[in-house]
Scaffold this motif. Structure first.
Motif, PDB file in Angstrom:
ATOM      1  N   PRO A  28      37.154  42.629  39.006  1.00  0.00           N
ATOM      2  CA  PRO A  28      35.990  42.916  38.166  1.00  0.00           C
ATOM      3  C   PRO A  28      34.726  42.310  38.763  1.00  0.00           C
ATOM      4  O   PRO A  28      34.755  41.213  39.316  1.00  0.00           O
ATOM      5  CB  PRO A  28      36.341  42.255  36.829  1.00  0.00           C
ATOM      6  N   VAL A  29      33.629  43.044  38.645  1.00  0.00           N
ATOM      7  CA  VAL A  29      32.360  42.561  39.186  1.00  0.00           C
ATOM      8  C   VAL A  29      31.627  41.656  38.208  1.00  0.00           C
ATOM      9  O   VAL A  29      30.757  40.903  38.596  1.00  0.00           O
ATOM     10  CB  VAL A  29      31.427  43.727  39.602  1.00  0.00           C
ATOM     11  N   ASN A  30      31.964  41.763  36.940  1.00  0.00           N
ATOM     12  CA  ASN A  30      31.366  40.879  35.937  1.00  0.00           C
ATOM     13  C   ASN A  30      32.301  40.796  34.729  1.00  0.00           C
ATOM     14  O   ASN A  30      33.362  41.410  34.727  1.00  0.00           O
ATOM     15  CB  ASN A  30      29.967  41.368  35.523  1.00  0.00           C
ATOM     16  N   GLY A  31      31.917  40.049  33.742  1.00  0.00           N
ATOM     17  CA  GLY A  31      32.776  39.841  32.583  1.00  0.00           C
ATOM     18  C   GLY A  31      32.342  40.589  31.340  1.00  0.00           C
ATOM     19  O   GLY A  31      32.751  40.226  30.246  1.00  0.00           O
ATOM     20  N   ASN A  32      31.541  41.631  31.503  1.00  0.00           N
ATOM     21  CA  ASN A  32      31.073  42.323  30.297  1.00  0.00           C
ATOM     22  C   ASN A  32      32.188  43.168  29.686  1.00  0.00           C
ATOM     23  O   ASN A  32      33.239  43.389  30.285  1.00  0.00           O
ATOM     24  CB  ASN A  32      29.809  43.156  30.593  1.00  0.00           C
ATOM     25  N   ILE A  33      31.973  43.631  28.486  1.00  0.00           N
ATOM     26  CA  ILE A  33      32.994  44.346  27.727  1.00  0.00           C
ATOM     27  C   ILE A  33      33.421  45.639  28.419  1.00  0.00           C
ATOM     28  O   ILE A  33      34.592  46.014  28.384  1.00  0.00           O
ATOM     29  CB  ILE A  33      32.525  44.604  26.270  1.00  0.00           C
ATOM     30  N   GLU A  34      32.490  46.305  29.078  1.00  0.00           N
ATOM     31  CA  GLU A  34      32.813  47.550  29.763  1.00  0.00           C
ATOM     32  C   GLU A  34      33.794  47.295  30.910  1.00  0.00           C
ATOM     33  O   GLU A  34      34.780  48.006  31.074  1.00  0.00           O
ATOM     34  CB  GLU A  34      31.538  48.220  30.301  1.00  0.00           C
ATOM     35  N   THR A  35      33.517  46.267  31.701  1.00  0.00           N
ATOM     36  CA  THR A  35      34.387  45.918  32.815  1.00  0.00           C
ATOM     37  C   THR A  35      35.759  45.493  32.320  1.00  0.00           C
ATOM     38  O   THR A  35      36.789  45.892  32.872  1.00  0.00           O
ATOM     39  CB  THR A  35      33.753  44.794  33.660  1.00  0.00           C
ATOM     40  N   MET A  52      41.075  45.652  22.436  1.00  0.00           N
ATOM     41  CA  MET A  52      40.059  44.678  22.851  1.00  0.00           C
ATOM     42  C   MET A  52      38.681  45.098  22.365  1.00  0.00           C
ATOM     43  O   MET A  52      37.922  44.281  21.844  1.00  0.00           O
ATOM     44  CB  MET A  52      40.083  44.530  24.374  1.00  0.00           C
ATOM     45  N   VAL A  53      38.353  46.377  22.515  1.00  0.00           N
ATOM     46  CA  VAL A  53      37.033  46.868  22.102  1.00  0.00           C
ATOM     47  C   VAL A  53      36.867  46.738  20.598  1.00  0.00           C
ATOM     48  O   VAL A  53      35.816  46.310  20.110  1.00  0.00           O
ATOM     49  CB  VAL A  53      36.832  48.335  22.571  1.00  0.00           C
ATOM     50  N   LYS A  54      37.898  47.069  19.842  1.00  0.00           N
ATOM     51  CA  LYS A  54      37.815  46.965  18.379  1.00  0.00           C
ATOM     52  C   LYS A  54      37.668  45.511  17.930  1.00  0.00           C
ATOM     53  O   LYS A  54      37.019  45.238  16.933  1.00  0.00           O
ATOM     54  CB  LYS A  54      39.030  47.615  17.727  1.00  0.00           C
ATOM     55  N   LYS A  55      38.273  44.573  18.677  1.00  0.00           N
ATOM     56  CA  LYS A  55      38.114  43.151  18.351  1.00  0.00           C
ATOM     57  C   LYS A  55      36.662  42.720  18.487  1.00  0.00           C
ATOM     58  O   LYS A  55      36.222  41.793  17.834  1.00  0.00           O
ATOM     59  CB  LYS A  55      39.003  42.286  19.237  1.00  0.00           C
ATOM     60  N   GLU A  56      35.942  43.401  19.370  1.00  0.00           N
ATOM     61  CA  GLU A  56      34.520  43.109  19.567  1.00  0.00           C
ATOM     62  C   GLU A  56      33.656  43.838  18.532  1.00  0.00           C
ATOM     63  O   GLU A  56      32.433  43.816  18.624  1.00  0.00           O
ATOM     64  CB  GLU A  56      34.091  43.504  20.984  1.00  0.00           C
TER      65      GLU A  56
END
Length: 157
Positions: A28-35, A52-56
């Motif tokens: 991963p290039v970064n830690g954002n939700i999309e990545t 994971m997305v629903k948890k956010e």
């Protein structure tokens, strides 16, 4: 001669690249939700990414339409890589299930998995009483879980 050397070099390079391509590694290039969602979709499947997305507290359907993973939709990315990742994992290995005993009756169920039904009944002083384990009778519970990889815990752990 040079043509033969170049052809041999290209063949060896292609062979080594194809053998390296069998092992997929995602960085991963970064830690954002999309990545994170792309990584999860590829390694654990679309369902894991959805959880994971629903948890956010993000609407997954909208998120899925807006996100691109290496130029592919989230669904396409999961479908492309998840089966390959799954093949790399030992097909004989099973997930580890954690079973938790919350009371004496459920402890009989879990002990029966570990030491056998007869010994567990004797240990807990339970005769031919009907015992319910996860809304199933004891024999059905044992058939379901005895061939699984499991960890037994009590509710205090």
């Amino acid at each position: 001669m040079k043509l033969l050397t170049i052809a041999l070099t290209l063949t060896l390079s292609a062979t080594s690249l194809s053998s390296m391509a069998n092992k997929i590694v995602f960085k991963p290039v970064n830690g954002n939700i999309e990545t994170q969602a792309c990584l999860l979709a590829a390694t654990q499947g679309l369902k894991a990414a959805k959880i994971m997305v629903k948890k956010e507290r993000v609407n997954f359907n909208r998120f899925k339409l807006a996100v691109s993973c290496n130029g592919l939709s989230l669904t396409e990315f999961a479908n492309k890589y998840q089966p390959q990742i799954a093949q790399e994992v030992d097909p004989q290995s099973k997930p580890i299930i954690t079973l938790v005993a919350k009371n004496n009756e459920s402890m009989v169920c879990l002990d029966a998995l570990v030491v056998g039904e007869d010994k567990a009944r004797k240990q807990h002083n339970v005769g031919d009483d009907s015992i319910t384990c996860n809304d199933q009778n004891l024999k059905t519970f044992l058939r379901k879980y005895q061939k699984e990889n499991f960890i037994v815990r009590n509710s205090a752990q």
